[in-house]
Write a protein that holds these residues in place. Structure first.
Motif, PDB file in Angstrom:
ATOM      1  N   SER A 257       0.837  -1.199   0.000  1.00  0.00           N
ATOM      2  CA  SER A 257       0.000   0.000   0.000  1.00  0.00           C
ATOM      3  C   SER A 257       0.873   1.252   0.000  1.00  0.00           C
ATOM      4  CB  SER A 257      -0.933   0.007   1.208  1.00  0.00           C
ATOM      5  OG  SER A 257      -0.185  -0.011   2.415  1.00  0.00           O
ATOM      6  N   ILE A 258       0.303   2.334  -0.483  1.00  0.00           N
ATOM      7  CA  ILE A 258       1.029   3.604  -0.513  1.00  0.00           C
ATOM      8  C   ILE A 258       1.060   4.234   0.876  1.00  0.00           C
ATOM      9  CG2 ILE A 258       1.014   5.943  -1.467  1.00  0.00           C
ATOM     10  CD1 ILE A 258      -0.146   4.774  -4.038  1.00  0.00           C
ATOM     11  N   ARG A 259      -0.048   4.102   1.615  1.00  0.00           N
ATOM     12  CA  ARG A 259      -0.120   4.650   2.975  1.00  0.00           C
ATOM     13  C   ARG A 259       0.002   3.532   4.012  1.00  0.00           C
ATOM     14  NH1 ARG A 259      -4.020   7.353  -0.108  1.00  0.00           N
ATOM     15  NH2 ARG A 259      -3.819   9.621  -0.199  1.00  0.00           N
ATOM     16  N   GLU A 260      -0.009   3.917   5.302  1.00  0.00           N
ATOM     17  CA  GLU A 260       0.131   2.960   6.384  1.00  0.00           C
ATOM     18  C   GLU A 260      -1.149   2.150   6.573  1.00  0.00           C
ATOM     19  OE1 GLU A 260       1.298   6.106   6.556  1.00  0.00           O
ATOM     20  OE2 GLU A 260       3.356   5.360   6.280  1.00  0.00           O
ATOM     21  N   LYS A 265      -8.174   0.832   7.191  1.00  0.00           N
ATOM     22  CA  LYS A 265      -9.276   0.261   7.951  1.00  0.00           C
ATOM     23  C   LYS A 265     -10.601   0.861   7.506  1.00  0.00           C
ATOM     24  CE  LYS A 265      -6.817  -1.092  12.155  1.00  0.00           C
ATOM     25  NZ  LYS A 265      -6.697  -0.918  13.619  1.00  0.00           N
ATOM     26  N   THR A 266     -10.548   2.092   6.984  1.00  0.00           N
ATOM     27  CA  THR A 266     -11.771   2.766   6.550  1.00  0.00           C
ATOM     28  C   THR A 266     -11.602   3.455   5.196  1.00  0.00           C
ATOM     29  OG1 THR A 266     -11.126   4.713   7.844  1.00  0.00           O
ATOM     30  CG2 THR A 266     -12.640   3.148   8.884  1.00  0.00           C
ATOM     31  N   HIS A 267     -10.618   3.014   4.401  1.00  0.00           N
ATOM     32  CA  HIS A 267     -10.415   3.607   3.084  1.00  0.00           C
ATOM     33  C   HIS A 267     -10.059   2.519   2.065  1.00  0.00           C
ATOM     34  CE1 HIS A 267      -9.976   7.282   5.502  1.00  0.00           C
ATOM     35  NE2 HIS A 267     -10.285   7.934   4.396  1.00  0.00           N
ATOM     36  N   ILE A 268     -10.353   2.800   0.804  1.00  0.00           N
ATOM     37  CA  ILE A 268     -10.028   1.879  -0.272  1.00  0.00           C
ATOM     38  C   ILE A 268      -8.514   1.797  -0.425  1.00  0.00           C
ATOM     39  CG2 ILE A 268     -10.274   1.424  -2.744  1.00  0.00           C
ATOM     40  CD1 ILE A 268     -12.903   2.983  -2.654  1.00  0.00           C
ATOM     41  N   MET A 269      -8.026   0.594  -0.679  1.00  0.00           N
ATOM     42  CA  MET A 269      -6.582   0.389  -0.777  1.00  0.00           C
ATOM     43  C   MET A 269      -6.049   0.802  -2.147  1.00  0.00           C
ATOM     44  SD  MET A 269      -4.393  -3.115  -0.287  1.00  0.00           S
ATOM     45  CE  MET A 269      -2.645  -3.189  -0.667  1.00  0.00           C
ATOM     46  N   ASP A 270      -4.962   1.563  -2.155  1.00  0.00           N
ATOM     47  CA  ASP A 270      -4.180   1.815  -3.358  1.00  0.00           C
ATOM     48  C   ASP A 270      -2.784   1.236  -3.113  1.00  0.00           C
ATOM     49  OD1 ASP A 270      -3.379   3.588  -1.430  1.00  0.00           O
ATOM     50  OD2 ASP A 270      -3.913   5.387  -2.549  1.00  0.00           O
ATOM     51  N   SER A 271      -2.146   0.717  -4.134  1.00  0.00           N
ATOM     52  CA  SER A 271      -0.869   0.033  -3.906  1.00  0.00           C
ATOM     53  C   SER A 271       0.107   0.299  -5.035  1.00  0.00           C
ATOM     54  CB  SER A 271      -1.087  -1.482  -3.754  1.00  0.00           C
ATOM     55  OG  SER A 271      -1.619  -2.029  -4.942  1.00  0.00           O
ATOM     56  N   THR A 272       1.357  -0.047  -4.768  1.00  0.00           N
ATOM     57  CA  THR A 272       2.427   0.125  -5.737  1.00  0.00           C
ATOM     58  C   THR A 272       3.493  -0.930  -5.465  1.00  0.00           C
ATOM     59  OG1 THR A 272       3.970   1.727  -6.702  1.00  0.00           O
ATOM     60  CG2 THR A 272       3.715   1.762  -4.305  1.00  0.00           C
ATOM     61  N   LEU A 273       4.574  -0.881  -6.196  1.00  0.00           N
ATOM     62  CA  LEU A 273       5.689  -1.805  -5.986  1.00  0.00           C
ATOM     63  C   LEU A 273       6.572  -1.298  -4.852  1.00  0.00           C
ATOM     64  CD1 LEU A 273       7.257  -4.330  -7.229  1.00  0.00           C
ATOM     65  CD2 LEU A 273       8.708  -2.606  -8.328  1.00  0.00           C
ATOM     66  N   THR A 293      -1.685   0.129 -10.451  1.00  0.00           N
ATOM     67  CA  THR A 293      -1.255  -0.919  -9.533  1.00  0.00           C
ATOM     68  C   THR A 293      -0.429  -1.946 -10.299  1.00  0.00           C
ATOM     69  OG1 THR A 293      -3.177  -0.664  -8.095  1.00  0.00           O
ATOM     70  CG2 THR A 293      -2.034  -2.772  -8.015  1.00  0.00           C
ATOM     71  N   VAL A 294       0.776  -2.216  -9.820  1.00  0.00           N
ATOM     72  CA  VAL A 294       1.661  -3.164 -10.506  1.00  0.00           C
ATOM     73  C   VAL A 294       1.836  -4.416  -9.642  1.00  0.00           C
ATOM     74  CG1 VAL A 294       2.913  -1.417 -11.810  1.00  0.00           C
ATOM     75  CG2 VAL A 294       3.713  -2.050  -9.534  1.00  0.00           C
ATOM     76  N   THR A 295       2.007  -5.541 -10.309  1.00  0.00           N
ATOM     77  CA  THR A 295       2.233  -6.816  -9.632  1.00  0.00           C
ATOM     78  C   THR A 295       3.556  -7.396 -10.102  1.00  0.00           C
ATOM     79  OG1 THR A 295      -0.138  -7.263  -9.514  1.00  0.00           O
ATOM     80  CG2 THR A 295       1.347  -9.143  -9.251  1.00  0.00           C
ATOM     81  N   PRO A 296       4.503  -7.655  -9.194  1.00  0.00           N
ATOM     82  CA  PRO A 296       5.764  -8.280  -9.614  1.00  0.00           C
ATOM     83  C   PRO A 296       5.551  -9.753  -9.925  1.00  0.00           C
ATOM     84  CG  PRO A 296       5.722  -8.015  -7.228  1.00  0.00           C
ATOM     85  CD  PRO A 296       4.473  -7.365  -7.747  1.00  0.00           C
TER      86      PRO A 296
END
Length: 651
Positions: A257-260, A265-273, A293-296
């Motif tokens: 995830s980009i944030r902690e 717990k109450t927000h949609i997940m965004d992610s990166t490598l 969003t990238v997947t290795p």
């Protein structure tokens, strides 16, 4: 063959399009193994067979035959043997590891686990296998069951997935393969793992339990093979996807995830490598400005092989040491769903579907299968990407499917097919693995056109588009759908008085919302859909998904849960609604279907509820999928085209 003599693929033919998966290239770059999942109509089941392409011979053939099935093929490090999972045993069969040479001689069963093997990998030395299996029932539980009977402490007792190792001996005797356990299963559930190229370390992505809620507390661990020491890597991000070692074993990469964690717990997940340096403990996110969003997939000598979605395309590329992402796809208009690369980075195999085609296997950019031959001599619909603005001016894309000889001056009856997720999308390709419930080709043959909207929250459109769905479930989804309908009506291609809507899972929820919130549709089909967010929150196996999208619990914000629930608007419902649901769906329990059915019946709305025994989200029986498709075809043909419903209940 004359144009008028051709037909579209039938429902049975649509479901017979093979689903290809498990792609794996040999380290010498010469051979490719993959799995074809096909419908066995006589036995009403799906069969998995491993296929092999040998480049030197130029042949592609079924490796598992004569009643032997297999999945997850993996080439040995020396490219001479292939290992795979095969279901064996009496009664409740379980997957075990088998290994044999490419010529089919000397098949050896490596494991005999009571609960079967869920995933495995070759030891990089070629001397054995690491694998994951469920922990065995403790002696304490066995004793308790014998004394009192069976019961379960919810949220306290789990069977976790553990890591084991078994050595490959020069023997065909199963009893000489003695496995040993590497991780304790009490408070340690493995989701993913990988081994360093020199075999000295194992990286594990694990949670305390298999509980879906525990996924928000995943951690990374490093297992030192020589000492047996298990080290936890500190971090405060949500983890996901594959985990890969660098060629020198000093770094690992994974999705994060980009944030902690606390934020999600109450927000949609965004992610990166994310890349973790095992020597310094430093973590970097090299693609933080890459709004996808990238997947290795793997880390090769030439860089990290990555996959990402870009709107209605899935692409692959190499992230080089200097931080440059080089796209490997031949075109930006394609859907690449799996890829496998040799460790030296010199050879690549992938699974790709071009627009208006189904998936084929490629080796070094050369097509080595011919799955699209199934369409030869058949009519085939045309799929194109269109866009429109929703009620708040947000641009929405969708896939419009029409006859190949569409008359743009004619008004067609329109069906809206809504994908699940919501973090997924519709693609302009033909694939049974993406759609096993709605017979799009049969709809086209009946004279419909079909729109598949990639509503807000769909994947591949960036984080802002993902977040546009936050605390907006229901009404905003409806606006994205109905604005697409209006756009086609305004173009003169769709008949506003003959429109139907359907979808499964999240698509089923949006369809249910359309059914109760609006009178714009002549017929609706709700498949596995949420109808009441409050009751689903307490019954689903993944309430964290709801908190992420709604932003709270029903106890702290009843208003947003009610606003988003189709049942809130049941008194205004007037659309004939077909409800289809898997009896054992854990994500969206069948109680949702019964609640909608009872409400519609009380309101005097035409409705049918069909539950499928033993089925969760999907079925292992192609006959069930055939019934689902035929029911949908009859439902919309009756309520929109005026055809008979005779035989609906005896499909």
């Amino acid at each position: 063959m004359d144009r008028n003599e051709k037909t579209y693929l039938s429902i049975e033919e649509l479901l017979s399009i093979p689903t290809i998966s498990g792609l794996n290239i040999s380290e010498d770059g010469i051979n490719v193994a993959f799995v074809k999942n096909t419908a066995d109509w006589e036995d009403n089941t799906y069969r998995n067979h491993i296929w092999i392409y040998e480049k030197n011979k130029g042949v592609c053939y079924a490796f598992t035959t004569n009643g032997v099935e297999g999945t997850c093929p993996l080439w040995s490090p020396d490219s001479k043997h292939i290992a795979y999972l095969r279901s064996v045993g009496d009664g409740d069969k379980k997957n075990q590891i088998f290994v044999e040479s490419i010529d089919g001689d000397g098949r050896v069963q490596m494991t005999d686990e009571i609960e079967g093997v869920s995933q495995f990998k070759w030891d990089p030395t070629g001397k054995g296998f690491y694998y994951v299996t469920q922990s065995r029932e403790s002696e304490e539980i066995k004793k308790r069951s014998k004394t009192y009977g069976d019961f379960h402490h919810v949220g306290r007792e789990y069977k976790n997935d553990c890591l084991w190792y078994v050595e490959l001996k020069d023997s065909t005797r199963l009893d000489e393969n003695v496995p040993y356990q590497l991780t304790d299963g009490r408070d340690f559930h493995i989701h993913e793992f990988n081994i360093s190229h020199n075999g000295e370390k194992v990286v594990l992505m694990a949670t305390a339990s298999p509980d879906g809620e525990g996924g928000q507390n995943g951690e990374l661990y490093i297992l030192d093979r020589q000492s047996g020491e298990l080290q936890k890597l500190s971090g405060d991000k949500l983890l996901g996807g594959n985990v890969c070692f660098s060629p020198h074993g000093n770094k690992i990469c994974y999705s994060a995830s980009i944030r902690e964690k606390e934020y999600y717990k109450t927000h949609i997940m965004d992610s990166t490598l994310e890349i973790y340096d095992l020597m310094s403990g430093q973590r970097i996110q090299p693609l933080i400005d890459f709004d996808r969003t990238v997947t290795p997939i793997c880390w090769t000598a030439k860089g990290i092989l990555l996959m990402w979605q870009d709107k209605t395309n899935y692409l692959i590329g190499l992230l080089t040491e200097d931080g440059k992402l080089n796209m490997l796809s031949e075109t930006t208009e394609c859907c690449i769903m799996e890829a496998s690369m040799t460790r030296d980075g010199n050879h690549l195999s992938y699974l790709k579907a071009a627009p208006n085609e189904t998936f084929e296997v490629y080796l070094d950019n050369e097509k080595i299968t011919n799955e699209n031959g199934l369409f030869e001599g058949k009519l085939k619909s045309n799929r194109e990407i269109i866009s429109w603005n929703s009620s708040d001016n947000l641009e929405i894309e969708g896939v419009l499917t029409t006859p190949i000889d569409v008359d743009w001056n004619k008004k067609y009856p329109l069906l809206v097919f809504i994908h699940g997720g919501p973090a997924w999308a519709s693609f302009p390709i033909h694939s049974s693995c993406f759609n096993e419930k709605y017979p799009v080709e049969s709809f086209i043959e009946k004279g419909f056109i079909v729109l598949e909207p990639n509503y807000r929250g769909s994947s591949g459109y960036g984080n802002d588009f993902l977040m546009a769905n936050y605390r907006n479930l229901g009404i905003s989804d409806y606006q994205d759908v109905i604005s697409g309908v209006d756009a086609l009506v305004d173009r003169g291609i769709a008949d506003k008085d003959r429109v139907g809507v359907m979808g499964w899972s999240q698509g089923g929820f949006i369809s249910a919302f359309c059914s109760t919130y609006s009178d714009r549709f002549k017929a609706t089909s709700v498949g596995g859909g949420i109808t009441n967010w409050i009751t689903n929150y307490v019954n689903t196996d993944l309430p964290s998904f709801i908190r992420m999208h709604v932003g709270n619990t029903p106890w702290n914000d009843k208003e947003i849960f009610a606003k988003s629930s189709p049942m809130t608007y049941i008194q205004s419902a007037c659309t004939p609604t077909l409800i289809q649901h898997g009896e054992k769906d854990a994500r969206v329990p069948v109680s949702n279907a019964y609640e909608l059915y009872k409400g519609l019946r009380d309101m005097g709305v035409d409705t049918e509820l069909v539950t499928f025994k033993g089925m969760g989200y999907s079925s292992e029986k192609p006959g069930i999928h055939r019934a689902i498709m035929k029911q949908n075809l009859m439902w919309f043909s009756h309520y929109i085209l005026g055809e008979s419903m005779d035989g609906f209940r005896v499909l």
